[in-house]
Write a protein that holds these residues in place. Sequence first.
Motif, PDB file in Angstrom:
ATOM      1  N   THR A 121       0.693  -1.316   0.071  1.00 13.48           N
ATOM      2  CA  THR A 121       0.118  -0.003  -0.001  1.00 13.48           C
ATOM      3  C   THR A 121       0.765   1.187  -0.086  1.00 13.48           C
ATOM      4  OG1 THR A 121      -0.036   0.381   2.308  1.00 13.48           O
ATOM      5  CG2 THR A 121      -1.672  -1.087   1.423  1.00 13.48           C
ATOM      6  N   ASP A 122       0.184   2.361  -0.224  1.00 17.54           N
ATOM      7  CA  ASP A 122       0.944   3.564  -0.266  1.00 17.54           C
ATOM      8  C   ASP A 122       0.525   4.022   1.243  1.00 17.54           C
ATOM      9  OD1 ASP A 122       1.639   6.384  -0.212  1.00 17.54           O
ATOM     10  OD2 ASP A 122       1.059   6.653  -2.172  1.00 17.54           O
ATOM     11  N   GLY A 123       1.624   4.023   2.188  1.00 13.61           N
ATOM     12  CA  GLY A 123       1.411   4.242   3.422  1.00 13.61           C
ATOM     13  C   GLY A 123       0.950   6.015   3.606  1.00 13.61           C
ATOM     14  N   LEU A 124       1.288   6.779   2.724  1.00 11.22           N
ATOM     15  CA  LEU A 124       1.142   8.156   2.907  1.00 11.22           C
ATOM     16  C   LEU A 124      -0.288   8.401   2.590  1.00 11.22           C
ATOM     17  CD1 LEU A 124       4.510   9.295   1.640  1.00 11.22           C
ATOM     18  CD2 LEU A 124       3.810   9.050   3.966  1.00 11.22           C
ATOM     19  N   ALA A 125      -0.939   7.742   2.024  1.00 11.01           N
ATOM     20  CA  ALA A 125      -2.437   7.786   1.451  1.00 11.01           C
ATOM     21  C   ALA A 125      -3.490   8.089   2.684  1.00 11.01           C
ATOM     22  CB  ALA A 125      -2.946   6.566   0.437  1.00 11.01           C
ATOM     23  N   MET A 129      -3.806 -12.193   5.981  1.00 14.05           N
ATOM     24  CA  MET A 129      -3.353 -10.812   5.108  1.00 14.05           C
ATOM     25  C   MET A 129      -1.895 -10.703   5.560  1.00 14.05           C
ATOM     26  SD  MET A 129      -6.299  -8.394   4.434  1.00 14.05           S
ATOM     27  CE  MET A 129      -7.301  -8.299   6.089  1.00 14.05           C
ATOM     28  N   VAL A 130      -1.111 -10.190   4.577  1.00 19.25           N
ATOM     29  CA  VAL A 130       0.095 -10.169   4.985  1.00 19.25           C
ATOM     30  C   VAL A 130       0.675  -8.948   4.029  1.00 19.25           C
ATOM     31  CG1 VAL A 130       1.304 -11.826   3.338  1.00 19.25           C
ATOM     32  CG2 VAL A 130       2.501 -11.340   5.521  1.00 19.25           C
ATOM     33  N   GLY A 131       1.737  -8.264   4.345  1.00 18.25           N
ATOM     34  CA  GLY A 131       2.272  -7.108   3.380  1.00 18.25           C
ATOM     35  C   GLY A 131       2.743  -6.097   3.985  1.00 18.25           C
ATOM     36  N   GLY A 132       3.011  -4.805   3.273  1.00 21.56           N
ATOM     37  CA  GLY A 132       3.566  -3.691   3.984  1.00 21.56           C
ATOM     38  C   GLY A 132       3.235  -2.512   3.268  1.00 21.56           C
ATOM     39  N   CYS A 133       3.548  -1.169   3.736  1.00 22.70           N
ATOM     40  CA  CYS A 133       3.409   0.067   3.041  1.00 22.70           C
ATOM     41  C   CYS A 133       4.806   0.460   2.582  1.00 22.70           C
ATOM     42  CB  CYS A 133       3.129   1.324   4.138  1.00 22.70           C
ATOM     43  SG  CYS A 133       1.699   0.727   5.113  1.00 22.70           S
ATOM     44  N   ALA A 134       4.753   0.833   1.358  1.00 23.69           N
ATOM     45  CA  ALA A 134       5.751   1.284   0.548  1.00 23.69           C
ATOM     46  C   ALA A 134       6.543   2.600   1.130  1.00 23.69           C
ATOM     47  CB  ALA A 134       5.147   1.835  -0.825  1.00 23.69           C
ATOM     48  N   GLY A 135       7.809   2.720   1.077  1.00 30.56           N
ATOM     49  CA  GLY A 135       8.512   3.817   1.438  1.00 30.56           C
ATOM     50  C   GLY A 135       8.984   4.699   0.331  1.00 30.56           C
ATOM     51  N   ASP A 136       9.894   5.752   0.643  1.00 32.08           N
ATOM     52  CA  ASP A 136      10.459   6.399   0.072  1.00 32.08           C
ATOM     53  C   ASP A 136      11.931   6.920   0.426  1.00 32.08           C
ATOM     54  OD1 ASP A 136       8.911   9.667   0.209  1.00 32.08           O
ATOM     55  OD2 ASP A 136       9.359   8.508   1.711  1.00 32.08           O
ATOM     56  N   ASP A 137      12.463   5.910   1.007  1.00 30.01           N
ATOM     57  CA  ASP A 137      13.816   6.367   1.632  1.00 30.01           C
ATOM     58  C   ASP A 137      13.706   7.430   2.709  1.00 30.01           C
ATOM     59  OD1 ASP A 137      15.282   5.750  -1.457  1.00 30.01           O
ATOM     60  OD2 ASP A 137      15.225   4.556   0.063  1.00 30.01           O
ATOM     61  N   LEU A 138      12.582   7.271   3.477  1.00 29.50           N
ATOM     62  CA  LEU A 138      12.410   8.238   4.638  1.00 29.50           C
ATOM     63  C   LEU A 138      12.129   9.707   3.931  1.00 29.50           C
ATOM     64  CD1 LEU A 138      14.467   6.993   7.559  1.00 29.50           C
ATOM     65  CD2 LEU A 138      12.226   7.239   7.445  1.00 29.50           C
ATOM     66  N   HIS A 139      11.819   9.955   2.864  1.00 28.13           N
ATOM     67  CA  HIS A 139      11.642  11.259   2.523  1.00 28.13           C
ATOM     68  C   HIS A 139      10.188  11.811   3.138  1.00 28.13           C
ATOM     69  CE1 HIS A 139      14.961  10.858  -0.742  1.00 28.13           C
ATOM     70  NE2 HIS A 139      15.449  11.401   0.218  1.00 28.13           N
ATOM     71  N   MET A 140       9.236  10.917   2.991  1.00 32.43           N
ATOM     72  CA  MET A 140       7.987  11.118   3.492  1.00 32.43           C
ATOM     73  C   MET A 140       7.245  12.039   2.531  1.00 32.43           C
ATOM     74  SD  MET A 140       8.420   9.018   6.061  1.00 32.43           S
ATOM     75  CE  MET A 140       6.762   9.240   6.884  1.00 32.43           C
ATOM     76  N   THR A 141       7.616  11.836   1.171  1.00 33.18           N
ATOM     77  CA  THR A 141       6.947  12.609   0.276  1.00 33.18           C
ATOM     78  C   THR A 141       6.068  11.894  -0.534  1.00 33.18           C
ATOM     79  OG1 THR A 141       9.045  14.059   0.200  1.00 33.18           O
ATOM     80  CG2 THR A 141       7.451  14.379  -1.496  1.00 33.18           C
ATOM     81  N   GLU A 142       6.592  10.766  -1.193  1.00 33.63           N
ATOM     82  CA  GLU A 142       5.753  10.148  -2.429  1.00 33.63           C
ATOM     83  C   GLU A 142       6.154   8.756  -2.433  1.00 33.63           C
ATOM     84  OE1 GLU A 142       3.745  11.585  -6.387  1.00 33.63           O
ATOM     85  OE2 GLU A 142       5.777  11.037  -6.564  1.00 33.63           O
ATOM     86  N   THR A 143       5.410   7.715  -2.276  1.00 34.26           N
ATOM     87  CA  THR A 143       5.832   6.407  -2.456  1.00 34.26           C
ATOM     88  C   THR A 143       5.139   5.904  -3.821  1.00 34.26           C
ATOM     89  OG1 THR A 143       4.039   5.227  -1.348  1.00 34.26           O
ATOM     90  CG2 THR A 143       5.966   6.128  -0.188  1.00 34.26           C
ATOM     91  N   HIS A 144       5.852   4.899  -4.428  1.00 29.19           N
ATOM     92  CA  HIS A 144       5.188   4.329  -5.573  1.00 29.19           C
ATOM     93  C   HIS A 144       4.877   2.726  -5.368  1.00 29.19           C
ATOM     94  CE1 HIS A 144       7.175   7.953  -7.051  1.00 29.19           C
ATOM     95  NE2 HIS A 144       6.126   7.736  -8.011  1.00 29.19           N
ATOM     96  N   GLN A 145       3.778   2.289  -6.084  1.00 30.46           N
ATOM     97  CA  GLN A 145       3.669   0.975  -6.209  1.00 30.46           C
ATOM     98  C   GLN A 145       3.494   0.539  -7.677  1.00 30.46           C
ATOM     99  OE1 GLN A 145       0.914   3.367  -4.766  1.00 30.46           O
ATOM    100  NE2 GLN A 145       2.588   3.304  -3.119  1.00 30.46           N
ATOM    101  N   PHE A 146       3.902  -0.850  -7.728  1.00 29.44           N
ATOM    102  CA  PHE A 146       4.100  -1.258  -9.260  1.00 29.44           C
ATOM    103  C   PHE A 146       2.873  -2.382  -9.567  1.00 29.44           C
ATOM    104  CE2 PHE A 146       7.418   1.040  -8.936  1.00 29.44           C
ATOM    105  CZ  PHE A 146       8.774   0.261  -8.220  1.00 29.44           C
ATOM    106  N   PHE A 147       2.176  -2.412 -10.689  1.00 36.19           N
ATOM    107  CA  PHE A 147       1.219  -3.293 -10.998  1.00 36.19           C
ATOM    108  C   PHE A 147       1.560  -3.243 -12.576  1.00 36.19           C
ATOM    109  CE2 PHE A 147      -2.521  -5.589 -10.149  1.00 36.19           C
ATOM    110  CZ  PHE A 147      -3.208  -5.717 -11.557  1.00 36.19           C
ATOM    111  N   ASP A 148       2.094  -4.942 -12.879  1.00 40.05           N
ATOM    112  CA  ASP A 148       2.239  -5.226 -14.234  1.00 40.05           C
ATOM    113  C   ASP A 148       3.354  -3.996 -14.771  1.00 40.05           C
ATOM    114  OD1 ASP A 148      -0.977  -6.592 -15.102  1.00 40.05           O
ATOM    115  OD2 ASP A 148       0.979  -7.403 -14.106  1.00 40.05           O
ATOM    116  N   ASP A 149       2.968  -3.181 -15.929  1.00 41.33           N
ATOM    117  CA  ASP A 149       3.601  -2.222 -16.653  1.00 41.33           C
ATOM    118  C   ASP A 149       3.618  -0.703 -15.960  1.00 41.33           C
ATOM    119  OD1 ASP A 149       2.491  -3.473 -19.782  1.00 41.33           O
ATOM    120  OD2 ASP A 149       4.452  -3.808 -18.720  1.00 41.33           O
ATOM    121  N   LEU A 150       2.678  -0.861 -14.882  1.00 43.70           N
ATOM    122  CA  LEU A 150       2.452   0.760 -14.359  1.00 43.70           C
ATOM    123  C   LEU A 150       3.213   0.969 -13.083  1.00 43.70           C
ATOM    124  CD1 LEU A 150      -1.523   0.258 -14.362  1.00 43.70           C
ATOM    125  CD2 LEU A 150       0.133   1.262 -16.109  1.00 43.70           C
TER     126      LEU A 150
END
Lengths: 387, 521
Positions: A131-135, A155-176
């Motif tokens: 997930t996007d933990g900043l959402a 259920m299992v998993g985690g919230c995406a990170g952005d090297d601690l910038h706390m600005t914007e994380t990204h998630q991948f789905f196939d080509d996206l």
Amino acid sequence: MPPFRWFAVGSADASVPDPGTQATAQSLLYDNPKLLIVFCSESLDLQPLVREIRAVAGDVPLIGCTTAGEIAANGPRDASVVVSVLGGDGFAIDTALATEASDDLRAAGAKAARCVPSREDLPRRVLMLLTDGLAGDQREILRGAYGVLGSGVPMVGGCAGDDLHMTETHQFFDDLVLTNSVVGAGIASSGPLGIGVRHGWRRVGEPMLVTHSGGNRVYTLDDRPALDLYMERLQMTDVALADEEAVARLALTHPLGLGQRNGEEQVRFIGGADFDDRSLSCIAEVPQGGLVWMMEGDAESVLSAADAACADSLAALEGHSPLGLLAFDCIARRSVLGDAGIETEIDRLAGSAPGAPIAGFYTYGEIARTKGMGGFHNQTLVVLALA
Amino acid sequence: MSTPAWSTQQLAEFLTAVSSARTEAAAALAAVEGVAEAFDAEVAAIVRGRELVAAVGYPEDSAALADLESAAAGAREPQVPVPGMGMCPAKAVPLEHPPGAMLIVARSGPEGLSRVEESLLRGMARATSMTMQMQRLLDDERAARESVERLASEQAALRRVATLVARLASPTTVFATVAEELGRLLSVDRAGLCRYDGDKMLTVVGGWSSTGEALQIGESVSLGGHNAVTRVFETGCPTRIEYLSEDSNPATTKARDTGGRAAVGAPINVAGRLWGAAVVVTRGREALPADTEARLADFTGLVATAIANAESHAELSASRVRIVTAADEERGRVVRDLHDGAQQHLVHALVTLKLARQALTKSVPDAGKLLDDAQQYTEEANLELRELVHGILPAALRRGGLRAGVEAVVSRMSLPVSVDVTDERFPAGIESTAYFVVSEALTNVTKHAHATSAEVTASVEDAVLRVEIVDDGVGSLRRTGISGLSGLEDRVSALEGSFIVESPPGQGTRVRALLSLPDRD
């Protein structure tokens, strides 16, 4: 003969040419791959990276996210990419995507959960969420998923990170390459799956009453501005914090804890603060009217928790040897352990399952629901063992 | 944490979560989630008889209602199935609201709730009851307020439309206003009005778009395919559709190419016949609300009269213009015929008579021939005048009535025409109108129908003279243009009658006039 299942991991540093190509090539050890899971640093060029991976793996379903650090068998890394693959007839896997998650977190969780195959010959099931933990309030995402799956699917998993910038994380789905999204992989397996969840933090001092909170923000504790009381409890009132990132770094080793029925606190990661209204920003709701404690941990308690989480996940495999481990490790634990400590932690993980590949990432929040309804954690290590 | 402290904390958090719910249903869901989270339980539910009010822990739409009912009914050591865990101990406590409802919680593991947990559960049940009851009252009040607001909006919209009609606004303006009012009332992306024109065609008469884009008004489109206007035409009922990507019919592609994904349409009935349809279109993924058909049908039912009046005003004005123009043209024709025909012969007769007088005075032998010539010119002038009068109103009609007039027309035709016309006499205006309907219709049969036979009937029924002309020709006759039927429609309308033309392609033509007979009641 039971259906064949396999799990493999590849990794590459950002400094090498075509890191996505190299990591993927390493992980495609056998035929019939069913799912690619990609963890990578925000510092990589994400779209070209995903293209490289897809060029090697083809149309195999892909989920993944950016991190606050990556985990592979050769240890924890920064600025790298880790690609893990599940394959074989012993797995049936489907994926789902929910975009614009912050518009309706519950609906996003529900949408991402509608991908768990139902197969009589593959009775062991789990939903993996990234997930996007900043959402927004991550518990709402899990409530949405729980409303679809019920208690029969962990259920299992985690919230995406952005090297601690706390600005914007990204998630991948196939080509996206996306942000503000939830990606899910529903896994049905002929073999057992085990989940372990431990944090290793302990409460400190007297509880504080959450006198005003809303959404993910804590406005007042004991009727005082939350940030002010928090700094007072840390005995750091004379420290002028520069910005939210500074608060987040400080809070990594000093989270809040919520009381639980079974006596073990549920940890809450503090992601930042508002210097105008003096509120604290958490990655999930801190209920108004509840009691919270300051939490602390040290290297030993954190490492002990890692051992316990591994042991719990392996114990659930009913004597089967593990194919591999997936680790969702809170970035806050990394701050407590330090660089040497996290190497030790990963060594201990690897040692608990000799020969089994390991993959994972340092998260902004962890997801593990095996009992009860709740499943969102902070400052916690979640381990998924596959057999 | 001590047990009492934990209990107090859980109740405080529970109250916060439940009290922030905005509706009764949301409060119920917040309650079952709060109970499950507080007790670390997998399943929690509120059950009322056979009704599942709210539940968590079961996969979507598959709650174990029978087992929950059993637990709610007061089984001694209730158990309910917990997915993935099997049958587990459960606890049910009553709610004061809704009356008869029970709050149930089930947790995996061999043990049920402790006494402290039971006490907490009862506290949560009380908080749930109070919140749900309060939200029910607020929900009812909100629904009533929304209903009043909706009614007020609809009435205001109708008032605006009615004001336009009363001010004799053009049909174009009225239709555009109706479409806009519909679009805003129902909060859709596009709204439109269309009129069915026969021959399975429609004309777009009004349209509105939420983005303000201009729409093609006056465009004619053929019916067919999977779309709202065609479905309404076929059924005469409100309808809801989703456009299909593979449907290439013009009416569908026109809506789909502008981003339309789904639509709701309702018929517009005027004077008991299907006049057209109102359609609202959405581009979004969410379905149009379930009550859209009913609201659309209600609104179009109310504005149908306004639409009819707007068209009638316009048609009346146009009819007056046509009547005045026709009268002027007829006067002109009479003047031309008199000048070119009878007047020329009379001038020749006068000149010849003058020459004859001179011949008689001078004892010229040509006088007799000149008198013969003058007589001939005079007789020709008389004939011209007789034919002119006949064109205005034939003698057979004046002397013998409608049947005689029709038989005189039919006698001049080469096409076989059967005649079944009453021999009753009627007021002059009605007889002449009926005669000209037959005459003009048979002229069209001769000129355009390519028919092999025709039939003329006229009878009286319920104080109405029903005149009908049917042929077996090619059909496709239009009321305007070269057929000359628009003038007949004006003549019939002036007597407050009805004029109908049915001329489907390849199926012949039926022209019907219904003329009310005065003093027949």
